[in-house]
Enzyme design. Structure first.
Site, PDB file in Angstrom:
ATOM      1  N   ALA A  28       0.746  -0.657  -0.493  1.00  0.00           N
ATOM      2  CA  ALA A  28      -0.245   0.200   0.251  1.00  0.00           C
ATOM      3  C   ALA A  28       0.972   1.310  -0.036  1.00  0.00           C
ATOM      4  O   ALA A  28       0.852   1.645  -0.786  1.00  0.00           O
ATOM      5  CB  ALA A  28      -0.971  -0.004   0.711  1.00  0.00           C
ATOM      6  N   GLU A  30       9.850   4.009   7.769  1.00  0.00           N
ATOM      7  CA  GLU A  30       9.691   2.320   8.237  1.00  0.00           C
ATOM      8  C   GLU A  30      10.289   1.542   9.611  1.00  0.00           C
ATOM      9  O   GLU A  30      11.760   2.708   9.357  1.00  0.00           O
ATOM     10  CB  GLU A  30      10.188   1.296   6.973  1.00  0.00           C
ATOM     11  CG  GLU A  30      10.124   0.283   7.474  1.00  0.00           C
ATOM     12  CD  GLU A  30       9.076  -1.135   7.489  1.00  0.00           C
ATOM     13  OE1 GLU A  30       8.821  -1.697   8.546  1.00  0.00           O
ATOM     14  OE2 GLU A  30       7.981  -0.286   6.544  1.00  0.00           O
ATOM     15  N   GLU A  69      -2.211 -14.107  -4.923  1.00  0.00           N
ATOM     16  CA  GLU A  69      -1.768 -14.334  -6.045  1.00  0.00           C
ATOM     17  C   GLU A  69      -2.452 -12.900  -6.945  1.00  0.00           C
ATOM     18  O   GLU A  69      -2.867 -12.073  -6.341  1.00  0.00           O
ATOM     19  CB  GLU A  69      -2.782 -15.594  -6.242  1.00  0.00           C
ATOM     20  CG  GLU A  69      -3.871 -15.742  -5.444  1.00  0.00           C
ATOM     21  CD  GLU A  69      -4.317 -16.551  -4.135  1.00  0.00           C
ATOM     22  OE1 GLU A  69      -5.416 -16.003  -3.139  1.00  0.00           O
ATOM     23  OE2 GLU A  69      -3.243 -17.050  -4.192  1.00  0.00           O
ATOM     24  N   TYR A  98     -15.912 -10.993  -1.061  1.00  0.00           N
ATOM     25  CA  TYR A  98     -15.285 -11.838  -2.305  1.00  0.00           C
ATOM     26  C   TYR A  98     -16.071 -12.222  -3.546  1.00  0.00           C
ATOM     27  O   TYR A  98     -15.610 -13.049  -4.503  1.00  0.00           O
ATOM     28  CB  TYR A  98     -14.499 -13.516  -1.373  1.00  0.00           C
ATOM     29  CG  TYR A  98     -13.257 -12.365  -0.843  1.00  0.00           C
ATOM     30  CD1 TYR A  98     -12.108 -13.548  -1.423  1.00  0.00           C
ATOM     31  CD2 TYR A  98     -12.973 -11.914   0.357  1.00  0.00           C
ATOM     32  CE1 TYR A  98     -10.730 -13.114  -1.522  1.00  0.00           C
ATOM     33  CE2 TYR A  98     -12.086 -11.544   0.255  1.00  0.00           C
ATOM     34  CZ  TYR A  98     -10.966 -12.258   0.006  1.00  0.00           C
ATOM     35  OH  TYR A  98      -9.277 -11.640   0.177  1.00  0.00           O
ATOM     36  N   VAL A 125       6.633   5.112  14.438  1.00  0.00           N
ATOM     37  CA  VAL A 125       6.354   5.861  14.287  1.00  0.00           C
ATOM     38  C   VAL A 125       5.259   5.286  15.227  1.00  0.00           C
ATOM     39  O   VAL A 125       4.351   4.649  15.135  1.00  0.00           O
ATOM     40  CB  VAL A 125       4.865   6.327  13.110  1.00  0.00           C
ATOM     41  CG1 VAL A 125       3.408   7.324  13.408  1.00  0.00           C
ATOM     42  CG2 VAL A 125       6.053   6.861  12.058  1.00  0.00           C
ATOM     43  N   SER A 169      -0.588  -4.409   9.964  1.00  0.00           N
ATOM     44  CA  SER A 169      -0.164  -5.352   9.243  1.00  0.00           C
ATOM     45  C   SER A 169      -0.992  -6.293   9.715  1.00  0.00           C
ATOM     46  O   SER A 169      -1.013  -7.181  10.877  1.00  0.00           O
ATOM     47  CB  SER A 169       0.780  -5.425   9.062  1.00  0.00           C
ATOM     48  OG  SER A 169       2.240  -6.360   8.873  1.00  0.00           O
ATOM     49  N   THR A 200      -5.848  -9.066  -0.391  1.00  0.00           N
ATOM     50  CA  THR A 200      -5.156  -9.083  -1.688  1.00  0.00           C
ATOM     51  C   THR A 200      -4.384  -7.639  -2.050  1.00  0.00           C
ATOM     52  O   THR A 200      -4.507  -6.709  -0.917  1.00  0.00           O
ATOM     53  CB  THR A 200      -7.203  -8.160  -2.829  1.00  0.00           C
ATOM     54  OG1 THR A 200      -7.394  -7.772  -2.690  1.00  0.00           O
ATOM     55  CG2 THR A 200      -7.121  -9.556  -2.502  1.00  0.00           C
ATOM     56  N   SER A 217      -5.223  -3.155  -1.238  1.00  0.00           N
ATOM     57  CA  SER A 217      -3.746  -2.160  -0.628  1.00  0.00           C
ATOM     58  C   SER A 217      -3.512  -0.882  -2.095  1.00  0.00           C
ATOM     59  O   SER A 217      -3.302   0.319  -1.282  1.00  0.00           O
ATOM     60  CB  SER A 217      -2.380  -2.559  -0.445  1.00  0.00           C
ATOM     61  OG  SER A 217      -3.068  -3.521   0.670  1.00  0.00           O
TER      62      SER A 217
END
Length: 598
Positions: free
Chosen positions: A42, A65, A91, A209, A258, A302, A519, A523
């Site tokens: 993302a 990061e 995938e 979905y 952060v 995450s 998926t 993102s």
């Protein structure tokens, strides 16, 4: 027709007219600076759209990061001891319009003369993906017949779900809606193991979905609906993205954690005024004061938060600091109810965890057992399993996959990298009488060999010709926990001027939201929405592929659920005659016959 959105600054479109136009430089973009918290897909996509469509000076884009590696959940790598590990894999489908838009301008790592999209396209054109065996039982014997094998009542339950308004599915689990017949069907085995759904997960997410991928229903039993990169997604996607961004001048600041943010909040206008951060190694303050021209894009959480690794001789550490996990989002949520309710997703680790393991195989004997199931030689560099193979009678509900080998660019030709995962980590295995999460890598390899059909007297010997890295992930399916509207913050909260939220725990701005979490496209979509809204890009964001509104895909999907067989309607003869008279000689009759529905 204007498609509805939750923010008037965002417009949705479809077709080449909106997709191919080159965006104009937004007014005031030269005065702005961007800070991106988190360098998962993302965050990387956010930087890409800032450069490609918002025309921002790349030198004014900074990644913050906390780790020492970009990629987030896409982090496959070679360890120092010669073993490989990947926490997961993603995938892709044919209709990931947002990512394909970005990937079309970034050079691939495999062949820099081609874009990431070009290389992915031709990899799958030349070597189409499909599975020769999706489900095994009785230690490596094929169980599935390539069909869903649903009864009429089961199909009725699925169609009823698709017709139920989203509002009525808030906080509801799959097992509250589906009968035992559906939950024990091959259909549910295909779905739950491919997407990692548990029976207690959100039925709203399941509905999304099925709707999102209704054009792929027929391709689920043999996984022909899927596309895979040539190498692990870290190598084929993350590395070329980060290389391209660095070449443009984007700054990556690692070990930058952060902790919180400060805001000036009012009902109609919300402005981020400070990033509160530290160096996680030293505790040194790294906070940043913000102006309204400073844009902040925050990844709220995450999927691989608090992951713990084991090795061949040790199980992962199962201690999870639930107070610290998702700490940034929890702190942000205290500022405003519009910033979401993280506890809905993070408070039940027993319902959001599973474990994966990367098995490096160094034995041609094991390859023979693999080939017996897949009907493919795993050393050819072409499709092997075509996606996951599920051992239906595994107590762990173990699935495994072997993508094109070598899966890593520096992988020796005589090695095979296998990715294994188990949905149930708290129950004893069939060969190893321990819960998966308490097992060493070697023990997980033994359980996998058992379900491959290796004779028990050979399992220990052959396991010694593998090396396995297990990873316990307490929040890997937290995004699927039953939720209600408002539990996730909008990508751009109402009135937000200079900040946006990214990742798998946000609500996109299309109304209603039709994309699916877990998926890479999700993102990418939140990244594009955030950039377009905050910078004023005039182009339209492509809508989620509208297969649910296309009668052809609906009819094809209905036919696929019935395994291509003509349904028995059980109507009185007079009713059949009336319907036949109404549709006889019309295009409706032609379409119904085309899809074998009459």
């Amino acid at each position: 027709m204007e498609m509805k959105t939750f923010d008037e600054r965002l417009r949705l479109g479809n077709g080449d007219y909106d997709r191919l136009v080159n965006s104009r430089k937004p007014q005031g973009i030269d005065d702005k600076r961007a800070y991106i918290v988190g360098s998962g897909i993302a965050g990387l996509a956010t930087a890409g759209f800032l450069i490609k469509d918002a025309k921002m000076d790349p030198g004014k884009i900074h990644f913050l990061e906390k780790d020492d590696l970009a990629g987030g959940a896409l982090d496959g790598k070679l360890l120092a001891d010669g073993n490989y590990v990947a926490r997961g894999g993603r995938e892709t489908g044919h209709h990931f319009e947002v990512l394909w838009d970005l990937f079309s301008v970034i050079p691939s790592r495999e062949d820099p003369s081609m874009s990431i999209l070009d290389y992915l396209y031709y990899t799958n054109l030349d070597d189409p993906n499909y599975s020769n065996c999706r489900i095994t039982k009785n230690r490596g014997q094929r169980h599935d017949n390539g069909k869903f094998n649903l009864s009429k009542e089961g199909i009725r339950e699925i169609i009823h779900l698709l017709l139920t308004p989203d509002e009525k599915l808030q906080g509801v689990s799959v097992e509250e809606v589906f009968s035992d017949e559906v939950l024990e069907s091959d259909f549910w085995t295909f779905y739950r193991t491919m997407f990692a759904f548990e029976n207690w997960h959100s039925v709203l997410e399941l509905k999304l979905y099925i709707n999102r991928f209704i054009h792929h229903v027929a391709g689920l039993p043999d996984l022909s609906a899927l596309q895979f990169t040539r190498y692990d997604q870290y190598e084929s996607i993350v590395v070329p993205m980060t290389d391209w961004l660095r070449e443009q001048g984007v700054q990556f600041d690692y070990h930058f954690e952060v902790l919180d943010m400060e805001f000036d909040l009012s009902p109609e206008k919300k402005v981020a005024t400070k990033i509160i951060a530290q160096d996680p190694r030293t505790g040194a303050d790294r906070s940043i004061d913000l102006t309204e021209n400073d844009l902040v894009f925050v990844t709220t959480g995450s999927l691989v938060e608090a992951s713990s690794y084991g090795d061949n001789d040790h199980a992962p550490n199962l201690q999870v600091d639930q107070e610290k996990s998702f700490g940034l989002w929890k702190n942000l949520a205290k500022k405003s109810p519009e910033f979401g309710r993280p506890e809905i997703f993070t408070s039940e680790v027993e319902k959001s965890n599973w474990e994966s393991a990367t098995v490096t195989v160094k034995s041609r004997e094991i390859a023979d057992y693999i080939q017996k199931i897949t009907q493919r030689d795993p050393y050819t560099g072409k499709v092997v399993t075509g996606g996951i193979v599920t051992a239906l009678d595994s107590q762990w509900l173990m699935s495994w996959t072997i993508n094109r080998q070598g899966q890593y660019m520096d992988q020796p030709e005589d090695e095979i990298v296998v990715w294994v995962y188990g949905l149930f980590t708290d129950v004893a295995g069939d060969y190893i009488q321990k819960p998966m999460r308490e097992c060493t890598g070697r023990e997980i390899a033994q359980e996998w060999l058992y379900h491959l059909g290796v004779p028990e007297e050979e399992i220990h010997r052959l396991a010694n010709e593998t090396s396995t890295i297990p990873v316990f992930m307490p929040y890997i399916t937290a995004q699927f926990m039953p939720r209600s509207f408002g539990d996730r913050p909008y990508v751009v909260p109402h009135g937000a001027q200079n900040f946006a939220f990214l990742g798998q725990f946000v609500e996109t701005l299309d109304n209603p939201g039709r994309d699916t979490v877990f998926t890479t496209e999700y993102s990418g979509r939140c990244a594009m929405e955030a950039v377009y809204v905050l910078t004023g890009v005039e182009k339209k964001v492509p809508e989620v592929f509208a297969s649910r509104y296309d009668i052809r895909y609906l009819l094809a999907g209905a036919s696929a659920l019935n395994d291509g067989e003509r349904p028995e309607l059980n109507l009185p003869l007079d009713k059949v005659a009336q319907v036949a008279q109404l549709i006889g000689g019309t295009e409706i009759e032609g379409m119904l016959r085309e899809y074998n529905l009459i």
